[in-house]
Design a protein around this motif. Structure first.
Motif, PDB file in Angstrom:
ATOM      1  N   THR A 167       0.808  -1.224   0.000  1.00 31.70           N
ATOM      2  CA  THR A 167       0.000   0.000   0.000  1.00 31.70           C
ATOM      3  C   THR A 167       0.840   1.272   0.000  1.00 31.70           C
ATOM      4  O   THR A 167       0.292   2.366   0.116  1.00 31.70           O
ATOM      5  N   GLY A 168       2.146   1.126  -0.143  1.00 31.17           N
ATOM      6  CA  GLY A 168       3.029   2.297  -0.169  1.00 31.17           C
ATOM      7  C   GLY A 168       3.038   2.946  -1.539  1.00 31.17           C
ATOM      8  O   GLY A 168       2.284   2.561  -2.449  1.00 31.17           O
ATOM      9  N   PRO A 169       3.924   3.918  -1.706  1.00 30.38           N
ATOM     10  CA  PRO A 169       4.021   4.630  -2.995  1.00 30.38           C
ATOM     11  C   PRO A 169       4.397   3.693  -4.144  1.00 30.38           C
ATOM     12  O   PRO A 169       5.168   2.743  -3.968  1.00 30.38           O
ATOM     13  N   ALA A 170       3.865   3.990  -5.317  1.00 29.33           N
ATOM     14  CA  ALA A 170       4.098   3.143  -6.490  1.00 29.33           C
ATOM     15  C   ALA A 170       5.587   3.049  -6.833  1.00 29.33           C
ATOM     16  O   ALA A 170       6.066   1.978  -7.219  1.00 29.33           O
ATOM     17  N   ALA A 171       6.326   4.143  -6.687  1.00 32.32           N
ATOM     18  CA  ALA A 171       7.762   4.117  -7.000  1.00 32.32           C
ATOM     19  C   ALA A 171       8.508   3.185  -6.047  1.00 32.32           C
ATOM     20  O   ALA A 171       9.406   2.441  -6.469  1.00 32.32           O
ATOM     21  N   VAL A 172       8.139   3.195  -4.777  1.00 31.61           N
ATOM     22  CA  VAL A 172       8.767   2.296  -3.806  1.00 31.61           C
ATOM     23  C   VAL A 172       8.400   0.855  -4.131  1.00 31.61           C
ATOM     24  O   VAL A 172       9.233  -0.050  -4.051  1.00 31.61           O
ATOM     25  N   GLU A 173       7.138   0.638  -4.504  1.00 30.96           N
ATOM     26  CA  GLU A 173       6.706  -0.707  -4.869  1.00 30.96           C
ATOM     27  C   GLU A 173       7.531  -1.233  -6.046  1.00 30.96           C
ATOM     28  O   GLU A 173       8.015  -2.371  -6.024  1.00 30.96           O
ATOM     29  N   THR A 174       7.698  -0.409  -7.063  1.00 26.18           N
ATOM     30  CA  THR A 174       8.399  -0.827  -8.278  1.00 26.18           C
ATOM     31  C   THR A 174       9.896  -1.015  -8.059  1.00 26.18           C
ATOM     32  O   THR A 174      10.465  -2.015  -8.496  1.00 26.18           O
ATOM     33  N   TYR A 175      10.529  -0.071  -7.375  1.00 29.52           N
ATOM     34  CA  TYR A 175      11.989  -0.057  -7.314  1.00 29.52           C
ATOM     35  C   TYR A 175      12.583  -0.636  -6.028  1.00 29.52           C
ATOM     36  O   TYR A 175      13.783  -0.889  -5.975  1.00 29.52           O
ATOM     37  N   VAL A 176      11.753  -0.833  -5.026  1.00 31.74           N
ATOM     38  CA  VAL A 176      12.276  -1.378  -3.765  1.00 31.74           C
ATOM     39  C   VAL A 176      11.525  -2.651  -3.375  1.00 31.74           C
ATOM     40  O   VAL A 176      12.127  -3.717  -3.242  1.00 31.74           O
ATOM     41  N   TYR A 177      10.213  -2.527  -3.195  1.00 31.89           N
ATOM     42  CA  TYR A 177       9.434  -3.652  -2.683  1.00 31.89           C
ATOM     43  C   TYR A 177       9.516  -4.893  -3.577  1.00 31.89           C
ATOM     44  O   TYR A 177       9.862  -5.976  -3.110  1.00 31.89           O
ATOM     45  N   PHE A 178       9.192  -4.745  -4.859  1.00 34.03           N
ATOM     46  CA  PHE A 178       9.204  -5.912  -5.756  1.00 34.03           C
ATOM     47  C   PHE A 178      10.590  -6.551  -5.885  1.00 34.03           C
ATOM     48  O   PHE A 178      10.703  -7.773  -5.837  1.00 34.03           O
ATOM     49  N   PRO A 179      11.667  -5.757  -6.030  1.00 33.28           N
ATOM     50  CA  PRO A 179      12.987  -6.401  -6.075  1.00 33.28           C
ATOM     51  C   PRO A 179      13.341  -7.133  -4.767  1.00 33.28           C
ATOM     52  O   PRO A 179      13.849  -8.263  -4.814  1.00 33.28           O
ATOM     53  N   VAL A 180      13.054  -6.537  -3.625  1.00 32.87           N
ATOM     54  CA  VAL A 180      13.345  -7.198  -2.344  1.00 32.87           C
ATOM     55  C   VAL A 180      12.500  -8.460  -2.211  1.00 32.87           C
ATOM     56  O   VAL A 180      13.001  -9.526  -1.840  1.00 32.87           O
ATOM     57  N   LEU A 181      11.210  -8.356  -2.524  1.00 32.66           N
ATOM     58  CA  LEU A 181      10.322  -9.520  -2.459  1.00 32.66           C
ATOM     59  C   LEU A 181      10.791 -10.615  -3.421  1.00 32.66           C
ATOM     60  O   LEU A 181      10.828 -11.794  -3.050  1.00 32.66           O
ATOM     61  N   GLY A 182      11.161 -10.233  -4.627  1.00 30.46           N
ATOM     62  CA  GLY A 182      11.611 -11.206  -5.615  1.00 30.46           C
ATOM     63  C   GLY A 182      12.869 -11.947  -5.163  1.00 30.46           C
ATOM     64  O   GLY A 182      12.951 -13.178  -5.290  1.00 30.46           O
ATOM     65  N   ILE A 183      13.822 -11.226  -4.627  1.00 31.39           N
ATOM     66  CA  ILE A 183      15.049 -11.862  -4.144  1.00 31.39           C
ATOM     67  C   ILE A 183      14.743 -12.758  -2.951  1.00 31.39           C
ATOM     68  O   ILE A 183      15.256 -13.878  -2.850  1.00 31.39           O
ATOM     69  N   HIS A 184      13.899 -12.278  -2.056  1.00 35.71           N
ATOM     70  CA  HIS A 184      13.481 -13.075  -0.890  1.00 35.71           C
ATOM     71  C   HIS A 184      12.862 -14.399  -1.347  1.00 35.71           C
ATOM     72  O   HIS A 184      13.231 -15.467  -0.868  1.00 35.71           O
ATOM     73  N   ILE A 185      11.946 -14.334  -2.288  1.00 31.57           N
ATOM     74  CA  ILE A 185      11.265 -15.538  -2.776  1.00 31.57           C
ATOM     75  C   ILE A 185      12.252 -16.463  -3.489  1.00 31.57           C
ATOM     76  O   ILE A 185      12.264 -17.678  -3.248  1.00 31.57           O
ATOM     77  N   LEU A 186      13.081 -15.901  -4.351  1.00 27.56           N
ATOM     78  CA  LEU A 186      14.054 -16.717  -5.081  1.00 27.56           C
ATOM     79  C   LEU A 186      15.001 -17.444  -4.123  1.00 27.56           C
ATOM     80  O   LEU A 186      15.240 -18.647  -4.264  1.00 27.56           O
ATOM     81  N   LEU A 187      15.528 -16.731  -3.137  1.00 29.44           N
ATOM     82  CA  LEU A 187      16.454 -17.363  -2.190  1.00 29.44           C
ATOM     83  C   LEU A 187      15.749 -18.413  -1.340  1.00 29.44           C
ATOM     84  O   LEU A 187      16.337 -19.455  -1.029  1.00 29.44           O
ATOM     85  N   ALA A 188      14.495 -18.155  -0.976  1.00 25.53           N
ATOM     86  CA  ALA A 188      13.741 -19.152  -0.208  1.00 25.53           C
ATOM     87  C   ALA A 188      13.541 -20.420  -1.037  1.00 25.53           C
ATOM     88  O   ALA A 188      13.703 -21.538  -0.535  1.00 25.53           O
ATOM     89  N   ILE A 189      13.227 -20.251  -2.322  1.00 24.58           N
ATOM     90  CA  ILE A 189      13.040 -21.410  -3.203  1.00 24.58           C
ATOM     91  C   ILE A 189      14.349 -22.176  -3.368  1.00 24.58           C
ATOM     92  O   ILE A 189      14.372 -23.406  -3.328  1.00 24.58           O
ATOM     93  N   LEU A 190      15.450 -21.455  -3.523  1.00 28.19           N
ATOM     94  CA  LEU A 190      16.749 -22.112  -3.668  1.00 28.19           C
ATOM     95  C   LEU A 190      17.192 -22.793  -2.376  1.00 28.19           C
ATOM     96  O   LEU A 190      17.881 -23.818  -2.418  1.00 28.19           O
ATOM     97  N   ALA A 191      16.795 -22.239  -1.244  1.00 25.67           N
ATOM     98  CA  ALA A 191      17.210 -22.805   0.053  1.00 25.67           C
ATOM     99  C   ALA A 191      16.503 -24.120   0.349  1.00 25.67           C
ATOM    100  O   ALA A 191      17.089 -25.004   0.983  1.00 25.67           O
ATOM    101  N   ILE A 192      15.274 -24.262  -0.097  1.00 21.44           N
ATOM    102  CA  ILE A 192      14.477 -25.441   0.271  1.00 21.44           C
ATOM    103  C   ILE A 192      15.178 -26.760  -0.051  1.00 21.44           C
ATOM    104  O   ILE A 192      15.364 -27.587   0.835  1.00 21.44           O
ATOM    105  N   PRO A 193      15.615 -26.998  -1.290  1.00 24.13           N
ATOM    106  CA  PRO A 193      16.273 -28.288  -1.539  1.00 24.13           C
ATOM    107  C   PRO A 193      17.591 -28.434  -0.785  1.00 24.13           C
ATOM    108  O   PRO A 193      17.929 -29.538  -0.338  1.00 24.13           O
TER     109      PRO A 193
END
Length: 186
Positions: A109-135
């Motif tokens: 619910t924050g600003p669109a610029a923060v969502e695009t340039y901060v939130y989505f990249p942080v979320l994406g890296i978080h998800i990717l690393l979690a997926i890689l960590a599982i196996p």
């Protein structure tokens, strides 16, 4: 039983990984019907993100303490701490998936610029690393369960364990950053 598991560590790792990721993607994509789960009160559902942030912080502590224990040669303590971390991870994942099935993913619910340039990249890296960590986590735990402690240094356990711990630490940390952006800052 140890010998049987030892001979199938790769297959068991693959099976556990597929089942885990199927549950995650099933929940996130809405494939798990709400009616299959008991309905918790709204206050419980609202408390889950906060509980998961605390679980993540505790998991970071147990991972770091586990790394310290193994460096000091305290294998018994290392094992306890890594099993505790896995239990925390399982609790986190169970709570997260339950909330996602019942409420869906949380919108930023924050600003669109923060969502695009901060939130989505942080979320994406978080998800990717979690997926890689599982196996890696499953692999390391299965090696630890199927080999005597004296033989673990002859396996991939030390090397894979370092990679799993690193991915886990970064993923848990970024998960707390995502939590802060969703529930504290905005």
């Amino acid at each position: 039983m140890q010998a049987t598991a030892r001979n199938h560590v790769g297959k068991l790792t693959g099976l556990l990984t597929v089942v885990s990721l199927a549950l995650v993607f099933g929940a996130v994509l809405g494939a798990i019907p709400q009616r299959l789960l008991p309905q918790a009160p709204a206050t419980v559902l609202e408390a889950i993100p906060h509980a998961n942030a605390a679980i993540s912080a505790l998991a970071i502590v147990t991972i770091l303490a586990g790394i310290r224990a193994v460096r000091r040669g305290d294998i018994r303590r290392h094992r306890q701490l890594m099993l505790t971390t896995f239990g925390l991870f399982a609790a986190f994942l169970t709570l997260y998936l339950y909330r996602v099935v019942m409420r869906g993913p949380t919108d930023f619910t924050g600003p669109a610029a923060v969502e695009t340039y901060v939130y989505f990249p942080v979320l994406g890296i978080h998800i990717l690393l979690a997926i890689l960590a599982i196996p890696l986590v499953y692999y390391v735990l299965l090696l630890a369960a199927s080999y005597p402690v004296a033989q673990l240094s002859e396996t991939n356990h030390p090397r894979a364990g370092k990679a799993a711990a690193t991915l886990w630490l970064i993923s848990f940390t970024l998960g707390i950053v995502v939590y802060a952006m969703l529930y504290v800052i905005w």
